[in-house]
Design an enzyme around this catalytic site. Sequence first.
Site, mmCIF file in Angstrom:
data_model
loop_
_atom_site.group_PDB
_atom_site.id
_atom_site.type_symbol
_atom_site.label_atom_id
_atom_site.label_comp_id
_atom_site.label_asym_id
_atom_site.label_seq_id
_atom_site.Cartn_x
_atom_site.Cartn_y
_atom_site.Cartn_z
ATOM 1 N N ARG A 19 -1.541 -16.658 -6.854
ATOM 2 C CA ARG A 19 -1.100 -16.396 -8.218
ATOM 3 C C ARG A 19 -1.161 -14.917 -8.589
ATOM 4 N NH1 ARG A 19 -4.399 -20.841 -11.542
ATOM 5 N NH2 ARG A 19 -5.679 -20.852 -9.656
ATOM 6 N N THR A 85 -14.072 -24.498 1.370
ATOM 7 C CA THR A 85 -15.285 -23.685 1.234
ATOM 8 C C THR A 85 -16.404 -24.168 2.156
ATOM 9 O OG1 THR A 85 -15.867 -25.077 -0.663
ATOM 10 C CG2 THR A 85 -14.797 -22.967 -1.130
ATOM 11 N N ASN A 234 -7.677 -15.334 -11.270
ATOM 12 C CA ASN A 234 -6.674 -15.950 -10.409
ATOM 13 C C ASN A 234 -5.306 -15.292 -10.503
ATOM 14 O OD1 ASN A 234 -8.292 -18.025 -9.225
ATOM 15 N ND2 ASN A 234 -8.267 -19.087 -11.199
ATOM 16 N N SER A 411 0.353 39.542 -19.334
ATOM 17 C CA SER A 411 1.225 38.368 -19.396
ATOM 18 C C SER A 411 2.448 38.514 -18.495
ATOM 19 C CB SER A 411 1.685 38.154 -20.836
ATOM 20 O OG SER A 411 0.584 37.896 -21.678
#
Length: 486
Positions: A19, A85, A234, A411
Site C-alpha cells: 500500500r 510472522t 501501511n 562592489s
Amino acid sequence: MSQAPRRTVVVLAAGEGKRMKSATPKVLHSLLGRTLLGHVLVAAGAAEAEQTVVVVGHQAEQVREHLAEVAPAAVPVLQAVQNGTGHAVRIALEAVPEAAGTVVVLNGDVPLLRPETVASLIAAHESAARAATVLAAAVDDPSGLGRIVRDASGGLARIVEERDASAEEREIREINAGIYVFEAAALRAALGKLSTDNEQGEEYLTDVFGLLVEVGSPVGVFVAPDVEETLGANDRAQLAELRALLRDRVNTAWMRSGVSILDPATAWIDVTVTLEPDAVIDQNTQLKGASAVAAGAVIGPDTTLVDTSVGAGATVLRAHAVGAEIGPEAVVGPFSYLRPGTRLGRKSKIGGFVEAKNSELGEGAKVPHLSYVGDATVGAGANVGAGTIVANYDGVRKSRTVVGEAAFVGSDTVLIAPVEVGPGAYVAAGSVIAKDVPAGNLGVTRAQQRNVEGWTARRRPGSKSAAAAEVAERAAAGAGEVSEAE
C-alpha cells in the site's frame, strides 16, 4: 551477584508494504531523521540483547545495506517467501540456535515505540516468569488489527487476526500491537506446532499464545502506556500522520527542556538534532541530520539546516545550510545558501542572497550582499562588497582565493582564483583581479571611462530615452543662459 538475563531481539522487516506503492521497502521510509526500521532498532536497544536478528525479504539487499549503516552488529536473515510472522520468527531463531532466555519480537514499522516501553514490557514479562507476553492497546478504531481475546477472569485466552475473527470478536477494541516477549524454549516448541489453517494460509505468530494457553503455560498482556506508540504505517497517509505525531513529541520534549519553539506546528526537528536551552526556533524551520544549535541562537523563520552547527547567540534568517559551521554571534541571511565546508567565525556575516561553499570567514568578516564565495578564506575583519564573485573553477579544477585580514573588496568585483588579496589591501569596485594584491596595496583594473556625446539622439531617435535626453539638455542650456545673464 545474579547473572544478567540472556536476551535476543527479532525484528520483522521482510514485508513489501504494497500500500506504500513504492520501490523503497516500507521499513526504509523515513520520518524525522530515521527510517521506520531505524526507530524500531533504537527502541530495541532497551532490551540490552546479546544479539539482534532482522528478518529481511522484500528488497532484502536494500535493507541489508541500511542495516550495515545503522546497526552493523545486527544479523540479517532472509525470509525468501513471506509465509507469515510465525515462519519469520522460526527462521530467525534457526539462525541463532544458541539463543536462550528472553526473545523480544518487534515489528519493523512501529517508529513511535519508546525504549522505556520496551524495557517495561520485558520487566513485566520476566518478573512474572511468563512463557509469553503481548503488548496491547485500546484504540477507537481497531479495523484491520488483531484482537486481544480475554478469558472470563480477564487473562489472555488468545489473539485473533481480524480476517479470522467472529463478528463478536471484531467488536473488541483492545488490539495486538505486534510486539511480544517470549521465553525462548517455550517459543521454539510452540513454533513447531503452528499450522497454516487460516484465511491467509500463513503461520501466524499470534497462534503461539493459544497453543501456550492450551498446555497451561503462563501468558499475559502488557498494555501500552500510550496508544500512539503502537501505531504503524501501511501507506503514505498513515506515514504522514506518524510524522506529525513524532514532530509533536520531539517539539514538546525540547520546549520542556528550555528551547523556545515559536510555532510547533511548523517546526520539524529530526530526532538526531541537538539543541541547547534558550535556543529559539522560529516558524517554518527544519532542522535535519546532525544539526546542533547552541544557547541563545535564533533560527528562522523559513530556514533549513542540514548537518549544520550554529554557535551561541548566532542568527540564521530565511537561509538554507548544508554541512556548515556557523560561529557564535554570526549572522546569516536572509535568502542565503551555505554549502558544505562553509565555516563562519565569531560575529561574521553572510548577508542577503549570498552563496558560500567550502569557505572560511574569520571573526567579524562580512559578505553582506549578492555575492558568491567559493573555496575561499576571508580574514578577520575583511569586507567583501556587493556583487562580488569568487571565480574558483576554471572548467577543470577548483582553486583557492585568500582575502587577508581587514582587507576591503569593492562592489562588483571578480576575484579569479588562485589569487590573494593581502591584509589591509583594497580592491576598487568593478575590478577583475587575476593577480595578487599585496598587503596595503590598492588593486584596480578599471578601463578609463569615455562619454560619447549625442549618442542617444543619433542611435535612438524618436525613443523615450531620446525625448528625455532632449528635455534635460534644453533645461541644462536654459540654466546656463540664466547663469550667464546674472
